[in-house]
Design a protein around this motif. Sequence first.
Motif, short mmCIF file in Angstrom:
data_model
loop_
_atom_site.label_atom_id
_atom_site.label_comp_id
_atom_site.label_asym_id
_atom_site.label_seq_id
_atom_site.Cartn_x
_atom_site.Cartn_y
_atom_site.Cartn_z
N UNK A 319 0.29 17.22 33.26
CA UNK A 319 -0.77 16.73 32.39
C UNK A 319 -1.63 15.80 33.24
N UNK A 320 -2.78 16.30 33.69
CA UNK A 320 -3.63 15.52 34.57
C UNK A 320 -3.18 15.61 36.01
N UNK A 321 -3.15 14.44 36.71
CA UNK A 321 -2.88 14.37 38.14
C UNK A 321 -3.73 15.40 38.85
N UNK A 322 -3.14 16.26 39.70
CA UNK A 322 -3.95 17.24 40.41
C UNK A 322 -3.81 18.65 39.82
N UNK A 323 -3.39 18.72 38.56
CA UNK A 323 -3.40 19.97 37.79
C UNK A 323 -2.61 21.08 38.48
N UNK A 324 -1.35 20.76 38.76
CA UNK A 324 -0.46 21.74 39.37
C UNK A 324 0.64 22.15 38.40
N UNK A 325 1.18 23.35 38.65
CA UNK A 325 2.48 23.71 38.13
C UNK A 325 3.44 23.57 39.30
N UNK A 335 8.32 21.37 44.65
CA UNK A 335 7.12 21.78 45.39
C UNK A 335 6.08 22.32 44.42
N UNK A 336 4.80 22.28 44.79
CA UNK A 336 3.76 22.87 43.95
C UNK A 336 3.80 24.39 44.04
N UNK A 337 3.60 25.04 42.89
CA UNK A 337 3.53 26.50 42.88
C UNK A 337 2.09 26.99 42.77
N UNK A 338 1.31 26.36 41.90
CA UNK A 338 -0.10 26.72 41.78
C UNK A 338 -0.89 25.48 41.42
N UNK A 339 -2.20 25.56 41.59
CA UNK A 339 -3.08 24.45 41.24
C UNK A 339 -4.38 25.01 40.67
N UNK A 340 -4.84 24.39 39.58
CA UNK A 340 -6.10 24.78 38.96
C UNK A 340 -7.16 23.79 39.42
N UNK A 341 -8.22 24.29 40.02
CA UNK A 341 -9.23 23.44 40.64
C UNK A 341 -10.41 23.20 39.71
N UNK A 342 -10.94 21.95 39.77
CA UNK A 342 -12.18 21.64 39.06
C UNK A 342 -12.05 21.37 37.58
#
Length: 386
Positions: A319-325, A335-342
Motif C-alpha cells: 500500500x504505497x511505498x514504491x508500489x511493489x508486489x 524480494x520484489x517480484x513486480x513494480x507498477x510505475x507512475x
Amino acid sequence: MQRRHFLRVTALGGGALALGSLGYWRGVYAGPPEPGPGPYGLMASAPDANGLLLAPGFTSRVIARSGDTVPGTDYTWHMAPDGGACFPLPDGGWVYASNSETSPNGGVSAVRFSAKGEVKGAYRILSGTSINCAGGPTPWGTWLSCEEFPQGRVWECDPTKPGQGVARPALGAFTHEAVAVDPVGQRLYLTEDTQDGRFYRFTPAKWPSLEAGTLEAARVTGDVFQGAKVEWVPVSAESSASEQPAARETTVFRGGEGCWFDGGVVYFTTKRDNRVWALTPLTNRLEVLYDASRYPGAPLVGVDNVTVSRARELFVCEDGDDMQVCLLTPDRKVSPFLQVMGHRGSELAGAAFSPDGQRLYLSSQRGTNGRGITYEVTGPFRTSAA
C-alpha cells in the motif's frame, strides 16, 4: 527500483525452516539487505507497455479499468478495485472476483475467463454495500466480501453468476479487512483494520454454514519472534472487541490487512507496524515472519493484501511505498517480484492466482488518475515448493 532489491532473513538457532511447516522462521534478526535477484530474477530496468516492471519471461495485460467497459463485455468495471480471489469453473475456466472499496456504492464485480484465459463475461455479484475492502474465498466456492467501516459486515457471494450476496452478521460488526478459512479446523480467521484492531476466529455452529457460531478474539502470550501462544476470548458479534469489556483480555493488532490460509497456516499482515504473521491453528502458535523495522532498506514496506502460490511463496502487495508486489520464499528470501510505475498515491491489492497457478491478478486501486486498473501477469510461476 535499484535501491532495494533483496533480503535474506537468517534464522536464530539454526535448523531448516519452511513456510507452511509447524516450526518455520522461528525468530529472525535484522541484517543488511544484499543486492541481488529474487527467485524469478531481477525485474526489468524499464516498464512494459502497461507500466509494470517484471521479471524475465513474464508479461502483463490490462483486464479492466475503472469506469470503462471490460473488454469483450458490456459491463462497466467498478471504482477502487481492492481484494480479490479466483474460483475454478467446471468447464476449466475460472472467475476473478474483485471488491470495490468505495462508499456508498461498493460491492463486488467478477470477470469470467475461458479455459484458455479469454474474457467471456463480467457482472456484479454484490451491490448496496460500502467500502468493500478485502475478504477471502471459501472451500465451498463462495467469496466473502468485507466492509471496512465501524459496524461493517461480511457478505457471502456466489462468484459464478450475477446476483446479490448475503450478510453474515455472526462474523461480527466491525472494521473488517480480510478473512481466511481453515477447512481442516473448520474455522474462519478475520482481521480488523484499525489502530487498536483485533485478530478474530469464528467457529460455525454447523459447518460450513456461516449463519451462526462463536466469535472470539486472540490473546497472545510470549515472544512473537520466537513463537507465542494464542488463547481465544469469546466476544460479541455486535461490535468491535475493542469496545467490549473483554478487550482488556485480548491483544491489539495494529491495522490488520490481508489474510490467507495455506498448508495448515493462516498468514496475515498488519500495516501500522509492517509485519507479516503466521498462525498455526493446530497448535495455536503465532510467529512474526517479517518485521520491516528490523530490516532497514528492505524491499517490503506498506504490507497489505497477501496470497500464496502453489510453490508456497507469499506474495504481499504494498500500500504505497514504491508500489511493489514482494514475495517471501521458503528459503527465507524477501524480494520484489513486480513494480507498477507512475501510480503515485495508489496501492496494490487483490493479488490472486488462477486455479492452475500460472496467472496472477492484481489491481492498482487508483491508477495514475484516480481510476483503478486490474492486471493479469502471466509467466513461469513455480507450481511446487523447492
